[in-house]
Design a protein around this motif. Structure first.
Motif, PDB file in Angstrom:
ATOM      1  N   LEU A 132     -11.116  -7.616  15.895  1.00 38.82           N
ATOM      2  CA  LEU A 132      -9.927  -6.789  15.810  1.00 38.82           C
ATOM      3  C   LEU A 132      -9.298  -6.969  14.436  1.00 38.82           C
ATOM      4  O   LEU A 132      -9.157  -8.092  13.944  1.00 38.82           O
ATOM      5  CB  LEU A 132      -8.924  -7.204  16.893  1.00 38.82           C
ATOM      6  CG  LEU A 132      -7.551  -6.526  16.848  1.00 38.82           C
ATOM      7  CD1 LEU A 132      -7.629  -5.115  17.404  1.00 38.82           C
ATOM      8  CD2 LEU A 132      -6.512  -7.328  17.621  1.00 38.82           C
ATOM      9  N   GLY A 133      -8.937  -5.877  13.804  1.00 40.71           N
ATOM     10  CA  GLY A 133      -8.239  -5.953  12.531  1.00 40.71           C
ATOM     11  C   GLY A 133      -6.753  -5.734  12.750  1.00 40.71           C
ATOM     12  O   GLY A 133      -6.372  -4.825  13.484  1.00 40.71           O
ATOM     13  N   ILE A 134      -5.923  -6.588  12.168  1.00 38.82           N
ATOM     14  CA  ILE A 134      -4.477  -6.340  12.198  1.00 38.82           C
ATOM     15  C   ILE A 134      -4.076  -5.910  10.796  1.00 38.82           C
ATOM     16  O   ILE A 134      -4.221  -6.662   9.839  1.00 38.82           O
ATOM     17  CB  ILE A 134      -3.673  -7.583  12.626  1.00 38.82           C
ATOM     18  CG1 ILE A 134      -4.125  -8.055  14.013  1.00 38.82           C
ATOM     19  CG2 ILE A 134      -2.180  -7.275  12.635  1.00 38.82           C
ATOM     20  CD1 ILE A 134      -3.314  -9.216  14.552  1.00 38.82           C
ATOM     21  N   VAL A 135      -3.609  -4.670  10.691  1.00 38.03           N
ATOM     22  CA  VAL A 135      -3.288  -4.118   9.391  1.00 38.03           C
ATOM     23  C   VAL A 135      -1.780  -3.949   9.277  1.00 38.03           C
ATOM     24  O   VAL A 135      -1.136  -3.481  10.220  1.00 38.03           O
ATOM     25  CB  VAL A 135      -3.971  -2.739   9.217  1.00 38.03           C
ATOM     26  CG1 VAL A 135      -3.572  -2.089   7.913  1.00 38.03           C
ATOM     27  CG2 VAL A 135      -5.480  -2.890   9.277  1.00 38.03           C
ATOM     28  N   GLY A 136      -1.225  -4.351   8.165  1.00 39.06           N
ATOM     29  CA  GLY A 136       0.207  -4.159   7.972  1.00 39.06           C
ATOM     30  C   GLY A 136       0.598  -4.540   6.560  1.00 39.06           C
ATOM     31  O   GLY A 136      -0.154  -5.210   5.858  1.00 39.06           O
ATOM     32  N   GLU A 137       1.774  -4.103   6.139  1.00 41.36           N
ATOM     33  CA  GLU A 137       2.245  -4.431   4.805  1.00 41.36           C
ATOM     34  C   GLU A 137       2.984  -5.761   4.846  1.00 41.36           C
ATOM     35  O   GLU A 137       3.192  -6.333   5.910  1.00 41.36           O
ATOM     36  CB  GLU A 137       3.162  -3.317   4.309  1.00 41.36           C
ATOM     37  CG  GLU A 137       2.431  -1.998   4.216  1.00 41.36           C
ATOM     38  CD  GLU A 137       3.327  -0.894   3.679  1.00 41.36           C
ATOM     39  OE1 GLU A 137       3.393  -0.744   2.468  1.00 41.36           O
ATOM     40  OE2 GLU A 137       3.957  -0.200   4.479  1.00 41.36           O
ATOM     41  N   SER A 138       3.401  -6.247   3.663  1.00 42.16           N
ATOM     42  CA  SER A 138       4.078  -7.540   3.664  1.00 42.16           C
ATOM     43  C   SER A 138       5.351  -7.458   4.499  1.00 42.16           C
ATOM     44  O   SER A 138       6.071  -6.472   4.446  1.00 42.16           O
ATOM     45  CB  SER A 138       4.367  -8.014   2.247  1.00 42.16           C
ATOM     46  OG  SER A 138       4.814  -6.968   1.443  1.00 42.16           O
ATOM     47  N   GLY A 139       5.587  -8.502   5.282  1.00 43.69           N
ATOM     48  CA  GLY A 139       6.771  -8.539   6.127  1.00 43.69           C
ATOM     49  C   GLY A 139       6.587  -7.861   7.467  1.00 43.69           C
ATOM     50  O   GLY A 139       7.515  -7.800   8.267  1.00 43.69           O
ATOM     51  N   VAL A 141       0.808  -1.219   0.000  1.00 44.26           N
ATOM     52  CA  VAL A 141       0.000   0.000   0.000  1.00 44.26           C
ATOM     53  C   VAL A 141       0.846   1.277   0.000  1.00 44.26           C
ATOM     54  O   VAL A 141       0.613   2.192  -0.784  1.00 44.26           O
ATOM     55  CB  VAL A 141      -0.950   0.007   1.209  1.00 44.26           C
ATOM     56  CG1 VAL A 141      -1.861   1.211   1.167  1.00 44.26           C
ATOM     57  CG2 VAL A 141      -1.781  -1.263   1.222  1.00 44.26           C
ATOM     58  N   SER A 142       1.862   1.338   0.852  1.00 52.35           N
ATOM     59  CA  SER A 142       2.615   2.593   0.971  1.00 52.35           C
ATOM     60  C   SER A 142       3.472   2.858  -0.259  1.00 52.35           C
ATOM     61  O   SER A 142       3.934   3.966  -0.478  1.00 52.35           O
ATOM     62  CB  SER A 142       3.471   2.596   2.237  1.00 52.35           C
ATOM     63  OG  SER A 142       4.590   1.764   2.091  1.00 52.35           O
ATOM     64  N   VAL A 143       3.708   1.823  -1.063  1.00 54.44           N
ATOM     65  CA  VAL A 143       4.548   1.971  -2.250  1.00 54.44           C
ATOM     66  C   VAL A 143       3.705   2.335  -3.478  1.00 54.44           C
ATOM     67  O   VAL A 143       4.176   2.952  -4.421  1.00 54.44           O
ATOM     68  CB  VAL A 143       5.323   0.654  -2.496  1.00 54.44           C
ATOM     69  CG1 VAL A 143       6.242   0.768  -3.677  1.00 54.44           C
ATOM     70  CG2 VAL A 143       6.117   0.269  -1.248  1.00 54.44           C
ATOM     71  N   ALA A 188      -3.048   8.385   4.186  1.00 53.06           N
ATOM     72  CA  ALA A 188      -2.954   9.476   3.219  1.00 53.06           C
ATOM     73  C   ALA A 188      -2.569   8.974   1.839  1.00 53.06           C
ATOM     74  O   ALA A 188      -2.861   9.611   0.827  1.00 53.06           O
ATOM     75  CB  ALA A 188      -1.953  10.518   3.695  1.00 53.06           C
ATOM     76  N   SER A 189      -1.893   7.818   1.776  1.00 50.84           N
ATOM     77  CA  SER A 189      -1.415   7.327   0.481  1.00 50.84           C
ATOM     78  C   SER A 189      -2.506   6.641  -0.330  1.00 50.84           C
ATOM     79  O   SER A 189      -2.323   6.336  -1.493  1.00 50.84           O
ATOM     80  CB  SER A 189      -0.234   6.378   0.685  1.00 50.84           C
ATOM     81  OG  SER A 189      -0.679   5.153   1.216  1.00 50.84           O
ATOM     82  N   LEU A 190      -3.648   6.391   0.296  1.00 51.51           N
ATOM     83  CA  LEU A 190      -4.716   5.702  -0.431  1.00 51.51           C
ATOM     84  C   LEU A 190      -5.605   6.705  -1.159  1.00 51.51           C
ATOM     85  O   LEU A 190      -6.067   7.657  -0.558  1.00 51.51           O
ATOM     86  CB  LEU A 190      -5.613   4.939   0.554  1.00 51.51           C
ATOM     87  CG  LEU A 190      -5.021   3.779   1.312  1.00 51.51           C
ATOM     88  CD1 LEU A 190      -6.030   3.285   2.327  1.00 51.51           C
ATOM     89  CD2 LEU A 190      -4.650   2.669   0.360  1.00 51.51           C
ATOM     90  N   PRO A 191      -5.855   6.469  -2.441  1.00 52.49           N
ATOM     91  CA  PRO A 191      -6.833   7.327  -3.087  1.00 52.49           C
ATOM     92  C   PRO A 191      -8.219   6.987  -2.531  1.00 52.49           C
ATOM     93  O   PRO A 191      -8.540   5.815  -2.334  1.00 52.49           O
ATOM     94  CB  PRO A 191      -6.730   6.964  -4.567  1.00 52.49           C
ATOM     95  CG  PRO A 191      -6.054   5.660  -4.630  1.00 52.49           C
ATOM     96  CD  PRO A 191      -5.319   5.446  -3.341  1.00 52.49           C
ATOM     97  N   VAL A 192      -9.002   7.993  -2.226  1.00 54.13           N
ATOM     98  CA  VAL A 192     -10.326   7.729  -1.680  1.00 54.13           C
ATOM     99  C   VAL A 192     -11.309   7.585  -2.825  1.00 54.13           C
ATOM    100  O   VAL A 192     -11.446   8.492  -3.647  1.00 54.13           O
ATOM    101  CB  VAL A 192     -10.768   8.858  -0.728  1.00 54.13           C
ATOM    102  CG1 VAL A 192     -12.156   8.598  -0.177  1.00 54.13           C
ATOM    103  CG2 VAL A 192      -9.765   8.993   0.401  1.00 54.13           C
TER     104      VAL A 192
END
Lengths: 316, 321
Positions: B35-42, A180-182, B253-257
């Motif tokens: 509960l949601g656990i949100v994170g990027e790969s790794g 997502v951040s990339v 902020a990086s996500l287009p809405v």
């Protein structure tokens, strides 16, 4: 018009079961120079097939694709090579689209050599320049793809596509495989490159929020046909086709925490392209379908100058 | 409120060279909570989930910490007892339904196997499993029972997996990116299905995802993971409406809405996440953070409880609530 796709049909016969995958069932689209056409649709709608046809990886079963008034047929190899240079494809998965045993510099150089675009002594500086264009440093040349992050790899894929000095970039889900951040970084890069080199884009994605962000015109595809076509804001603000409406309603929206109910926007699943429903392919899932919808295939008809819809209930 | 499950100071390392993959993860869920656990790969989100069921891949192990479920520490109980809990009291739905199902066994037999393995006594097992398929919205359940996984679409396969995971009415459902491989309209169907089943069964849920949009309307609380640590946890509203950790804020902020009409430049976070084992005693986000000070590179910020919300940051963004 730079690229004209005229009533293109693509069928893939399956020998074993004697059936046919109807990937594209009569697609007509135009892209003008400098424009970005976004194509959105779910798996099986034919969006990637279209990308492959335009760059000549496949040839259409019927219909024609015209590039600057030259009809492209699968002819001699040289003709395709000439075409391949102005239209380049960036694939979804930078993990599989780069050769794992080839250094980054080599992989970009290869394109320049194949198209004979630079004198021998200029090639190296051209590779450096291309890396710089996509925001990477020169020392990346000696790295292998596995030493790069997903975002960096996609940058290399873009640099490789740009190496052929294309006018049209076909971007097939270019950010879907990235974190997502990339994603934002790569999207910003694409916007910058378009401006810098006056590129024309065909941006293909299942993610309407990405397509919305970059496209001038959006085409919504369903089972090998365009069901709605219009400027990006028309399609989003004033969607007319029931499928477009359902697609927009289904996007998870993080800007409305707790306000969205999770009611289903569309029942059922996309039918198999080997067995497309008669009449309007969407009628089996359509909330506004009438009996006639199973009899006639609705044509894409204009409802105003810049927006067209293929639905006989909307365009009456 | 008594917690149903709590992870305390959970750290996961590679067995061979002791590389740290997650550090000091604390999570607790009360009964019925999601509960949601949100994170990027790794970021360690999947490893955290797998550790609960004792399903960590070979070469990876829990280095320290506790996982308490209903008063038992799952890390130290008898393996037989864990087998009993797994699939019955805690069940899991994976990202890829094709690999989660046995390709050479009919769906019906795979469902019956679940009952069998847990010695679950029901009068009429066949109608019990059939009912489970009806509940997840599979058309023609009689035919489905006799079908093999490859005969289903991706969305239908995921429904089968969900039916299987709900078969023994677990207290906790762990879902690891179950909709990532699906189309958006199908994703919405699955989210709606899971959400309905959860409220009907008063089941707790741990939903792991990289997609913030998915959890925004699905869970009660969100934990954000970065480089093997939880950097922020709070109610869904707090996390989305007033994120305090610069990473959470950057991610949002990086996500287009989708519903917005703005096409301004997307905010991006420079750089890439560090390898968790290379972070050491500093804030793992410091190198990418626009607010980082000297202190951030010299010591490690820990989760700091501020009411229901906590953030692992020395200079959190001021809350607007």
């Amino acid at each position: 018009m730079t690229l004209v796709i005229d009533n293109v049909i693509k069928k893939y016969p399956i020998r074993q079961s004697k059936s046919v995958v109807n990937a594209l069932n009569g697609i007509s689209l135009n892209i003008s120079k400098g424009q970005t056409l976004g194509i959105v649709g779910e798996s099986g709608c034919g969006k990637s097939t279209l990308a492959r046809l335009i760059v000549g990886l496949e040839s259409p079963t019927q219909g024609a694709i015209t590039w600057r008034d030259n009809v492209l047929l699968r002819g001699s190899k040289n003709q395709w090579r000439n075409h391949l240079s102005p239209a380049q494809l960036v694939f979804q998965d930078p993990y599989s689209s780069l050769n794992p045993r080839q250094r980054i510099g080599e992989c970009i150089k290869e394109v320049i050599v194949a198209h004979n675009l630079r004198q021998k002594e200029e090639i190296d500086s051209r590779v450096t320049e291309l890396l710089k264009v996509v925001g990477m440093s020169e020392d990346m040349k000696n790295r292998y793809p596995h030493q790069l992050s997903g975002g960096q790899r996609q940058r290399v894929s873009i640099a490789r596509a740009l190496a052929a000095e294309p006018e049209l970039l076909i971007l097939d889900e270019p950010v879907s495989a990235l974190d997502v951040s990339v994603r934002a970084d790569v999207m910003n890069l694409l916007v910058d490159l378009r401006k810098e080199f006056g590129l024309t884009y065909l941006f293909i994605s299942h993610d309407l929020s990405m397509v919305r962000h970059i496209s001038d015109v959006i085409a919504v595809m369903y089972l090998g046909r365009v069901v709605e076509l219009g400027t990006w804001d028309e399609v989003l603000d004033n969607p007319q086709h029931p499928y477009t409406k359902a697609l927009i309603a289904a996007i998870p929206d993080h800007s409305q925490v707790g306000q969205m109910d999770l009611t289903v926007s569309l029942e059922g699943e996309v039918p198999s392209p080997t067995n497309i429903p008669l009449g309007c392919a969407f009628h089996v899932r359509c909330p506004i379908a009438v009996p006639n919808c199973s009899k006639m295939i609705p044509q894409l008809l204009p409802i105003k100058s810049s927006q067209s819809v293929a639905c006989s209930e909307v365009v009456k | 409120m008594r917690s149903l499950i709590s992870l305390q100071g959970l750290s996961i390392k590679t067995s061979s060279d002791g590389r740290s993959l997650t550090s000091d993860v604390n999570i607790s869920l009360i009964e019925g909570e999601a509960l949601g656990i949100v994170g990027e790969s790794g970021s360690g989100k999947t490893l955290t989930a797998l550790s609960i069921l004792g399903l960590l891949p070979r070469g990876v192990e829990v280095a320290s910490g506790e996982i308490n479920f209903n008063g038992e520490n799952l890390l130290s109980i008898d393996p037989e007892r864990l087998r009993g809990i797994r699939g019955k009291e805690i069940s899991m739905v994976y990202q890829d339904p094709m690999t989660a199902l046995n390709p050479v066994m009919t769906v019906g037999n795979q469902l019956l196997e679940v009952l069998d393995c847990h010695n679950h006594d029901v009068k009429d097992p066949e109608s019990h499993v059939k009912q489970s398929l009806i509940e997840v919205g599979i058309p023609d359940p009689d035919r489905a029972l006799k079908s093999y996984p490859h005969e289903f679409s991706g969305g239908m396969r995921q429904r089968v997996v969900i039916a299987m995971s709900l078969l023994l009415s677990p207290k906790l459902l762990i879902a690891d990116e179950p909709t990532t491989a699906l189309d958006v309209t199908i994703q919405r169907q699955i989210l709606s299905l899971v959400s309905r089943q959860r409220s009907r069964r008063q089941m707790s849920m741990l939903w792991i995802t990289h997609d913030l949009g998915v959890v925004a309307n699905l869970v009660d609380r969100v934990a954000v993971m970065y480089a093997g640590r939880i950097v922020e946890v709070g109610t869904t509203k707090q996390i989305f409406n007033s994120p305090q950790h610069p990473y959470t804020q950057g991610l949002l902020a990086s996500l287009p809405v989708a519903s917005s009409r703005s096409r301004n430049r997307l905010a991006s976070i420079p750089g890439v996440p560090p390898k968790p084992w290379l972070v050491g005693q500093s804030c793992s986000f410091a190198d990418r953070c626009q607010f980082a000070h000297k202190k951030c590179r010299e010591s490690l910020p820990l989760l700091d409880a501020r009411g229901t919300k906590s953030v692992a940051c020395f200079y959190p963004i001021a809350s607007s609530i």
